[in-house]
Every structure is written in structure tokens, then in C-alpha cells.
Design a protein around this motif. Structure first.
Motif, short mmCIF file in Angstrom:
data_model
loop_
_atom_site.label_atom_id
_atom_site.label_comp_id
_atom_site.label_asym_id
_atom_site.label_seq_id
_atom_site.Cartn_x
_atom_site.Cartn_y
_atom_site.Cartn_z
N UNK A 665 0.82 -1.13 0.04
CA UNK A 665 -0.09 -0.01 0.02
C UNK A 665 0.65 1.16 -0.04
N UNK A 666 1.89 1.23 0.86
CA UNK A 666 2.64 2.56 0.86
C UNK A 666 3.49 2.72 -0.43
N UNK A 667 3.79 1.63 -1.03
CA UNK A 667 4.75 1.62 -2.18
C UNK A 667 3.66 2.17 -3.39
N UNK A 668 2.51 1.60 -3.42
CA UNK A 668 1.52 2.08 -4.41
C UNK A 668 1.46 3.63 -4.37
N UNK A 669 1.07 4.20 -2.88
CA UNK A 669 1.06 5.57 -2.85
C UNK A 669 2.05 6.30 -3.39
N UNK A 670 3.41 6.00 -2.78
CA UNK A 670 4.51 6.64 -3.12
C UNK A 670 4.79 6.74 -4.42
N UNK A 671 4.65 5.66 -5.29
CA UNK A 671 4.70 5.49 -6.67
C UNK A 671 3.81 6.61 -7.28
N UNK A 672 2.55 6.18 -7.03
CA UNK A 672 1.57 7.30 -7.47
C UNK A 672 1.67 8.66 -7.45
N UNK A 673 1.96 9.18 -6.30
CA UNK A 673 2.35 10.57 -6.02
C UNK A 673 3.64 10.99 -6.91
N UNK A 674 4.52 10.06 -6.85
CA UNK A 674 5.78 10.43 -7.69
C UNK A 674 5.41 10.50 -9.09
N UNK A 675 4.39 9.91 -9.59
CA UNK A 675 3.77 10.09 -11.07
C UNK A 675 2.51 11.26 -11.12
N UNK A 676 2.59 11.99 -9.77
CA UNK A 676 1.69 13.01 -9.82
C UNK A 676 0.17 12.45 -9.96
N UNK A 677 -0.13 11.31 -9.49
CA UNK A 677 -1.40 10.54 -9.53
C UNK A 677 -2.05 10.76 -7.92
N UNK A 678 -3.34 10.86 -7.95
CA UNK A 678 -4.06 10.88 -6.57
C UNK A 678 -4.27 9.37 -6.36
N UNK A 679 -4.61 9.19 -5.13
CA UNK A 679 -4.65 7.74 -4.91
C UNK A 679 -6.05 7.38 -3.97
N UNK A 680 -6.74 6.30 -4.31
CA UNK A 680 -8.05 6.04 -3.77
C UNK A 680 -7.74 4.81 -3.26
#
Length: 738
Positions: A665-680
Motif C-alpha cells: 500500500x505504501x509503495x503504491x501511494x509513493x509511486x502514484x504520488x511520484x507520477x503525480x496521481x491521486x490515490x483512492x
């Protein structure tokens, strides 16, 4: 030299052929006169009938025109007066006026009893029709309509009828004419013609008798001689004692007989030669027929037996089973994911792969077993003399093991897999149709279980197939019935504060009987049958309609997230469908969010990226749903024009007691934020999960802890409220909801 005698002498008086033909001409003229008389009688009768018909049409049209205003005002005395004016007409037997509702307004019987009432269906739509009532009566029916309006603004001066529809009938006219007088005149003419015909006929008989004696009889005798020759008796000698043209004909006939004798010898020679050639051609035809029969029984691409040949061989094996008791197995094979190869690499590569598979299947079978191609990516195997299910399982495993090694074609490597269904005679049927059907059902069950395996038929598969059919038929009905396919909405809220930013549209199906069918049951069937495309469009348009109603009510507009299935996304006109829905309901594009799963995208990543770019040009938001379960490449992820990433509920549910799940979960959030995507995060059901998601830095949450799926009315109330339960739970709002 004495003249040879005739076997059937022809006694003919000396008379030239010209005289004989004169007799023929005279008789022909007389017979023609009789034919002309008959034609004149028929013409006279037809003219009498046409005159009567024209008279009736003229009278009924006059009545229809004269009765327009009396019918409009239902003026019975005026209508009766109109009918009285027909009394002097000798042909009219009955006349009547009817109102627009087929009510009898006025009638007049002149020379016949009242005919049966006219059925409403028998009245013409316009103009005049006629029909025979039998006997001497001819009936005419007319519809009376108001005259056309000359001008839409014209005064009501009689050119149109006030209150009457432009095309509505004012009433109807019925007129019956008696054809007795016309028939009497025709009969009188017929009698005169008949007397003339009798005289002509008598004269024709006399002439015919003379003609037969002078000309026809000699020709008949000559005809008999010709029949003798035709039957092969070529020794006939023909002699006619007259000196006219018939004698010339007899000599010519004799010459023909002599020539036929000479020709018969040549014919026998040609016949022998022809028989030799026919035998040679027959052998060639038999060879060609055998080749055509072989082609008709084989698949032209793979050379395997086709459906018809396989079915015939299966039926033969079943006949042997009935006498010997041997067990027979039918294995139905469906190539997994073959359509993707055809779509991405072309049909030529697909055909090459099918040929490779056909050769591999031949090599994997026992001696005596038969493999056939049923069409497309379906193959069927007939395994004779099997002892038990374990032996059949061994055959299935051997087939699957034959394709463990990837296939190299056109510079690509393919992993070939099959879903196999098995039926056994006599356990699962004793005829070809049932064995094939049951093996097919088992194959679908194997495919549903995860592809790449095999499954034996069980009786419950019939019920499952019937349930699938009922669901498919029910979905087709539900598409046409308003109120069966419904939408519920589950809010997505900010993790910090609880403000709703979006609502996921969730499809529900409630049958007319009130039964609620789970999406898990009907969505897979809708995808397999292609119904998911019209269903998906219906969901998309209903979601846009909901946004339009909120906008009209002045409510704040959240985004509505709509799930998009693979067949819907891959359809050619998907982008046009989205654009049309936004335009029809005048919805801001950024208020619509399309949720795509990783599995949808990786099926054909390049095409998916192009379609996503087109959707972004429309202005809609795109969310990557169930992230972490589709095995998408990070190189594709970095190129996807997405706005949000949704963490699959499986990771969220395990995040409180599974270190690996928390790390993911933490990796998905970090990766998404790095790619400038919001996370749900989906599936949030406990406060402990909320805590883990806060620590991971998640943006939005969705789940039963915050709000269950609700109707449009309930979500409208949520949008209208000053404080929502999610804001109470996640923010510092007053605890008035709890």
C-alpha cells in the motif's frame, strides 16, 4: 419392272395438292369464324360488365359527393331524398348511407332484399371499391371524406369542415346494382351468335370430312410406314399410286429409308467408340468425386476432419459401442486467448498457429483416436476404448503437456493453452448430440475455473447452463425495461476532512419479480455475450443524467466514477459514446470519471494508451482500478494519462495485520504520488485501516466505514446536508449525525 406393292395400299383419287390445300384453307377460315364469334361473345359480355361497373362507380361517386354535407350534419331526410332520386335507375337494387361510426343513416331497397351489413374492415380507406355478392348483384362501397383545405387560414365557407380531422371520414356509401338487364342483353347477343356458329360448324364438318378423305388419310398411311421404319424395320417399301406431290413425298421417304440403312452401320461403329470414351470419363468422374468427398470432410486450413466428418465418425463409434460395450470419450478443446493473437498479429499468424496446433494434437494422441477442427479455435477429440476416467485424464494431461513449450511464430513467442471439457459414453450420453453438448458445457466450466485445465461433465452443468441462459435472456429484457438496471452510488471522500469528491456508480439488477441478482453473477455473462457494451452505455448515460439533475437542482457536482469493461473500452465507437453522453446531458467533462482495470489495459497496451489519450482530450478523468492485481508494466504505467490510482480492496483489508500488504500500500501511494496521481483506497471498513492509510499518505478513501452504496435520492440528501457522516468521522464537524 413391276412396281412393288404396298403392305398397306394407299387409295387416293388423282387430285393435286393445291386442291387439297384449298380444302384445308376453307376449313381453317370457317373454324376461325367460329373462334371469332366466341371472342365477340366474350368481349360483349365483358363490355356489358364493364359498363355496369362504370355505371356503379359513377353513381356511388355521385352519391358520395352529394352526401358530404348531409353526412357531416347527419341529415337523414336529405340523405333519404338523395336515395329517392335513384328510383328511375333500372340497374340499382339497393343504396344506403352510413355515418363515420358505421351507423346506418338512410337506405332504399329498389329490387332486392337488404344485403348483409358491411363490416368496418371491408370499407375502403379512400375512394371506391366493388365486389360481387353472388347471383346477379354487384356491390360498390365508397368512403366520404371532407374536401381538402385550400388554405390553412381560409374562412369556414364550405371548403372544409369545422372540427373534423383533415383525413377523417364523414361517412360511407353502399350501392348494390343488379346485372340482370346487362346479362339479358348479353344472352340475346349470345343466342344470335350461337345460331350463326351452328351453321358455320355444320359447314366445317362437311369440309373436314372431305379434307380427311382427300388429304389426311394418305398422310396417315404414310405416317404408319414412318413408324415402322422408326422401330427399326428398315426393309419397308413405300409406293403411292397418285401422280401428285404425295407421290414425290413417298419417293423421298423411300430414299430416306435407304439412307438410314447405311447410316445404321456407321452408327454402330460410333456407338462402340463412344462407349469406350464414356467408360474412361466415368473413371475420371469417380476419382474427382472421391476427391471432392474428401475435401467436404476435411478442414481446408489444417487438413483435420471437419465437424460433419467427426460427427459421422462419432456416430459410427457409438454404434460399435452398442454392440461391444466399449467406452468412448469426447474431449472438447478451446484455445485460450486466441482472439488476442488474431487482433494483434493478424489472421495469417493465427492461421499458422492453428496449423501448428493441429500437427501437435495429432502427435499427442493415441493410435486410433481422432482429432477434428470444429471451426475457429475449437478442436474435438474422439478417444475410443477408454477404461476409466483416469485414462481419459491422462489423455487430457498429455494434450496440455504437449504445449508447455512456448511457440515461436512471426518473431513472437506464444504460450498456448487449452480449456478442455470431457464427456464419456455411456456415463454422459449415448448419442453424438448429447456427448458434444455436454463436453462443450464442461469446457466452459473449465474456462471459468481459470483456463489451462480440463473438467469432466457433471449433471449440474446443465442447470448452470440454463441459469446462464436465463440470465442472458433476462439481461436482454432488462435493457428494454426501465427500472430493472439501477445505479447505486458509493461516495469517495478526502481522508483529511471527509469532504466527498466523487461517487462510484455501481450497477444493480432488480427483476420485475423483485429478485436482486448479484453483479458477480450477471457481469461475467454480459461480458461473454457482448451485452456489456449496451449495458455499459446505459450506465454511462444514467450517470450523466444524475449529474444533470443535480446541476439543475443547484447542488455541488462531485465526479461520478463509471466502471468500464474491456469489451466496452475496446469497441470502436467508445470515445464517440462518451462524447455523445456528455453532449446530450450538457455535463462538464471533468465531472465524469472512467475507471479502467489493469487487465483491460494490458490486453493491448498500445491501443489502450491511444484510446486513453483520446478520452483525455475530451476532458474526462481516468482512474486505474484494482491497481496491483493486473501485472501492468511500470513502463506502461508511466505513460498512462491517468488521474487517480485505486488500491485494490484486498491490500487494504490485509494492511492492518500483514506487513507485506502494508508495504505494498505504501509503495503504491509513493509511486502514484511520484507520477503525480491521486490515490483512492477501496474497501475501507475499520478505523485501523484508516490509520494505516493516513500513515501511507493516501488521498481518498471509499468503503462501508464511511458510506454504503446508496440510491440517487439518498446521495442527493447527502449533497444537500451541511454535515455528512464522513465529515463527522474524519473531520472536526459537529457529531450531530452519530
Amino acid at each position: 419392272m413391276a412396281k412393288p406393292s404396298l403392305p398397306f395400299p394407299l387409295a387416293v383419287r388423282p387430285m393435286g395438292i393445291a386442291a387439297k390445300l384449298s380444302l384445308l384453307a376453307v376449313s381453317t377460315i370457317l373454324l376461325t369464324a367460329v373462334a371469332i364469334g366466341v371472342a365477340v361473345i366474350r368481349t360483349q359480355s365483358k363490355l356489358a360488365f364493364d359498363a355496369l361497373k362504370g355505371h356503379g362507380e359513377a353513381v356511388v361517386s355521385m352519391l358520395a359527393q352529394s352526401g358530404e354535407f348531409p353526412l357531416y350534419s347527419a341529415n337523414r331526410p336529405a340523405l333519404t331524398q338523395l336515395l329517392g332520386g335513384l328510383a328511375d335507375n333500372k340497374d340499382i337494387a339497393y343504396a344506403a348511407f352510413y355515418g363515420a361510426d358505421h351507423t346506418l343513416l338512410a337506405e332504399r331497397r329498389f329490387r332486392a332484399a337488404t344485403p348483409a351489413r358491411v363490416k368496418p374492415a371491408d370499407w375502403p380507406a379512400r375512394g371506391v371499391s366493388h365486389r360481387s355478392l353472388g347471383g346477379d348483384q354487384l356491390e360498390f362501397l365508397a368512403v366520404v371524406k371532407p374536401p381538402a383545405r385550400p388554405d390553412a387560414d381560409a374562412d369556414d365557407d364550405g371548403a372544409s369542415f369545422v372540427g373534423a380531422p383533415d383525413d377523417a371520414p364523414l361517412g360511407y356509401v353502399q350501392l348494390t346494382l343488379s346485372s340482370a338487364r346487362a346479362k339479358g342483353e348479353a344472352l340475346s347477343f349470345i343466342n344470335e351468335t350461337a345460331r350463326f356458329a351452328i351453321v358455320v360448324t355444320a359447314l366445317a364438318i362437311v369440309l373436314t370430312t372431305l379434307f380427311t378423305r382427300r388429304l389426311v388419310q394418305p398422310l396417315r398411311d404414310l405416317s404408319r410406314a414412318a413408324r415402322e421404319v422408326a422401330e427399326g424395320r428398315l426393309g419397308q417399301t413405300v409406293q403411292i399410286s397418285s401422280t401428285d406431290e404425295l407421290a414425290d413425298l413417298g419417293r423421298a421417304f423411300q430414299h430416306m429409308v435407304d439412307s438410314l440403312g447405311a447410316s445404321r452401320a456407321r452408327l454402330l461403329e460410333y456407338q462402340n467408340l463412344l462407349e469406350d470414351r464414356v467408360q474412361s470419363r466415368t473413371r475420371e468422374l469417380e476419382q474427382a468425386t472421391a476427391q471432392a468427398l474428401d475435401l467436404a470432410q476435411r478442414d481446408t486450413l489444417t487438413g483435420l476432419p471437419n465437424r460433419a466428418h467427426f460427427t459421422a465418425m462419432l456416430e459410427q463409434a457409438l454404434v460399435s459401442h452398442a454392440s461391444s460395450g466399449e467406452r468412448i470419450a469426447v474431449l472438447f478443446l478451446d484455445l485460450d486467448l486466441f482472439k488476442r493473437i488474431n487482433d494483434t498479429l493478424g489472421h495469417q499468424t493465427g492461421d499458422t498457429l492453428l496449423q501448428y496446433i493441429a500437427d501437435a494434437l495429432r502427435g499427442a494422441l493415441r493410435d486410433g483416436d481422432l482429432v477434428a477442427r470444429f471451426g475457429g479455435d475449437e478442436f474435438v477429440i474422439l478417444a475410443r476404448d477408454v477404461r476409466n476416467t483416469e485414462q481419459v485424464s491422462g489423455i487430457a494431461r498429455r494434450i496440455l503437456n504437449a504445449f508447455l513449450t512456448p511457440v515461436e511464430l512471426a518473431g513472437h513467442s506464444f504460450k498456448v493453452g487449452f480449456s478442455i471439457g470431457i464427456s464419456i459414453c455411456p456415463d454422459h450420453g449415448n448419442d453424438a448430440a448429447n456427448l458434444l453438448k455436454n463436453a462443450d458445457l464442461a469446457m466452459y466450466a473449465s474456462k471459468e475455473a481459470g483456463r489451462g485445465g480440463y473438467r469432466f461433465y457433471t449433471p449440474d452443468l446443465n442447470q448452470r447452463a440454463m441459469d446462464r441462459l436465463n440470465i442472458e435472456n433476462g439481461l436482454r429484457r432488462a435493457l428494454d425495461n426501465e427500472g430493472e438496471l439501477l445505479l447505486e452510488y458509493q461516495p469517495q471522500v478526502e481522508l483529511n476532512g471527509g469532504r466527498m469528491v466523487s461517487a462510484e456508480a455501481l450497477l444493480r439488477w432488480r427483476t420485475p419479480e423483485g429478485t436482486v441478482i448479484s453483479p458477480g453473477r450477471f457481469i461475467p455473462i454480459a461480458e461473454e455475450t457482448g451485452l456489456i457494451v449496451p449495458i455499459g452505455e446505459k450506465v454511462l448515460r444514467n450517470a450523466c443524467a444524475t449529474l444533470a439533475r443535480w446541476r439543475a437542482a443547484g447542488l455541488p457536482l462531485p465526479r461520478i466514477a463509471v466502471n468500464i469493461a474491456a469489451p466496452q473500452f475496446e469497441s470502436r465507437n467508445f470515445g464517440d459514446t462518451v462524447a455523445r453522453a456528455l453532449a446530450d446531458y450538457d455535463i462538464p467533462p471533468d465531472r465524469l470519471e472512467l475507471e479502467l482495470t489493469e487487465s483491460v489495459i494490458v490486453r493491448d497496451a498500445e491501443s489502450a494508451l491511444r484510446e486513453m489519450a483520446r478520452l483525455k482530450e475530451l476532458g474526462v478523468s481516468i482512474a486505474l482500478d484494482d491497481f496491483g492485481t493486473g501485472y501492468s508494466s511500470l513502463s506502461y504505467l508511466s505513460r498512462m494519462p491517468i488521474d487517480l490510482v485505486k488500491i485494490d480492496r484486498a491490500f487494504v483489508m490485509r494492511s492492518t495485520d500483514d506487513d507485506n500488504a502494508r508495504t505494498i500500500v505504501r509503495s503504491i501511494v509513493a509511486l502514484s504520488h511520484a507520477l503525480r496521481h491521486k490515490v483512492v483506497a477501496e474497501g475501507v471498513e475499520t478505523r485501523a485501516q484508516l490509520t494505516q492509510l493516513r500513515r501511507a499518505g493516501c488521498d481518498y478513501v471509499q468503503g462501508f466505514l464511511l458510506a454504503r452504496p446508496m440510491s440517487e435520492a439518498a446521495l442527493t440528501a447527502w449533497l444537500s446536508s451541511e454535515v455528512t457522516p464522513a465529515e463527522v468521522l474524519l473531520g472536526d464537524k459537529a457529531n450531530e449525525w452519530l
